[in-house]
Enzyme design. Structure first.
Site, PDB file in Angstrom:
ATOM      1  N   ASP A   1       9.388  12.853   1.925  1.00  0.00           N
ATOM      2  CA  ASP A   1       9.849  12.453   3.349  1.00  0.00           C
ATOM      3  C   ASP A   1       8.869  11.232   3.488  1.00  0.00           C
ATOM      4  O   ASP A   1       7.669  11.336   2.722  1.00  0.00           O
ATOM      5  CB  ASP A   1       9.740  13.428   4.393  1.00  0.00           C
TER       6      ASP A   1
HETATM    7  N1  URA Z   1       9.998  19.610   2.641  1.00  0.00           N
HETATM    8  C1  URA Z   1      10.186  18.790   3.508  1.00  0.00           C
HETATM    9  O1  URA Z   1      10.451  18.977   4.686  1.00  0.00           O
HETATM   10  N2  URA Z   1       9.732  17.266   3.314  1.00  0.00           N
HETATM   11  C2  URA Z   1       9.177  17.098   2.205  1.00  0.00           C
HETATM   12  O2  URA Z   1       8.940  15.833   1.955  1.00  0.00           O
HETATM   13  C3  URA Z   1       9.189  17.754   1.151  1.00  0.00           C
HETATM   14  C4  URA Z   1       9.651  18.960   1.196  1.00  0.00           C
END
Ligand code: URA
Length: 241
Positions: free
Chosen positions: A102
């Site tokens: 993310d």
């Molecule tokens: N899980 C999440 O919620 N975000 C990420 O970036 C990676 C794993």
């Protein structure tokens, strides 16, 4: 790259390839090739075709410490991307990230131009473990460890595979933990913690399969994989044939 594509680049006809395969005249690291569809990386493996060494193309493998605020994409019309962190000559290669993080997640991201490898490592069949350091806005308890072990169920009913939660520190307003998951559902870690009533306030990936984030890489820095790490890639490629 697929063996047949690699050999085609050497102007070897499909008929000749097939004959050589049948006659066991194609060797990958000393082993007889079993299929023209198998993946071979001549940067990591020795390819011999009818007693001739094929040089081929050497793939690019990078480890990046992704900072907060950049998106895991090649291009974005508004936001900086992980590719913007690389120098121009590297950007012109068709690199992509193995596994998305993310925008506000930091940590280990592998970048490569070896498409099939990314596909393999992300394929559910390979169950590549990913470990994250997490901070949440509330207390964590031993009950949570059991819930993660049993398989968290999202609010929409989606069931997650068992995950390993290790609690590192606890207070009523902030806890720290590490979590290891073997899947890659969208926003998985954040949703898992929401399902047990707390919100993730910081998330950093520190491990992806057998790769560990290099502690010398500061956020935004990248480096090429070293010999040991290239050996890990080689092992993955060998495992999948
Ligand atoms: N899980 C999440 O919620 N975000 C990420 O970036 C990676 C794993």
């Amino acid at each position: 790259m697929r063996l047949d594509k690699l050999l085609a680049q050497e102007k070897i006809s499909r008929k000749t390839m097939k004959q050589a395969l049948l006659k066991k005249e194609i060797l990958v690291d000393g082993q007889v090739a079993i299929s023209l569809a198998q993946n071979v990386d001549t940067g990591l493996q020795e390819l011999i075709f009818q007693d001739r060494k094929i040089q081929g193309y050497e793939h690019i493998y990078l480890m990046l410490h992704k900072p907060n605020g950049v998106v895991t994409a090649s291009k974005d019309k508004d936001l900086p991307t992980v590719m913007d962190l690389l120098p121009q000559p590297l950007q012109s290669n068709q690199l992509y990230a193995i596994g998305r993080l993310d925008r506000d997640t930091t940590g280990l991201l592998l970048l490569t131009d070896n498409g099939p490898l990314g596909f393999q490592l992300l394929h559910p069949q390979y169950h590549v473990d990913k470990t994250y350091q997490v901070e949440v806005n509330g207390p964590l308890s031993f009950d949570h460890i059991q819930q993660f072990k049993d398989g968290i169920v999202f609010l929409d009913g989606t069931v997650c595979k068992p995950a390993k939660l290790k609690i590192l520190s606890v207070s009523s307003t902030e806890s720290r933990a590490s979590i290891t998951i073997s899947e890659g559902k969208f926003h998985q870690v954040k949703k898992m913690f929401l399902s047990v009533g707390v919100k993730v306030t910081a998330l950093k990936r520190v491990q992806f399969g057998d790769f560990t984030l290099d502690s010398e890489l500061v956020e935004g820095q990248y480096r090429s994989l070293n010999q040991e790490e290239l050996q890990i890639i080689k092992n993955y490629l060998t495992k999948s044939g």
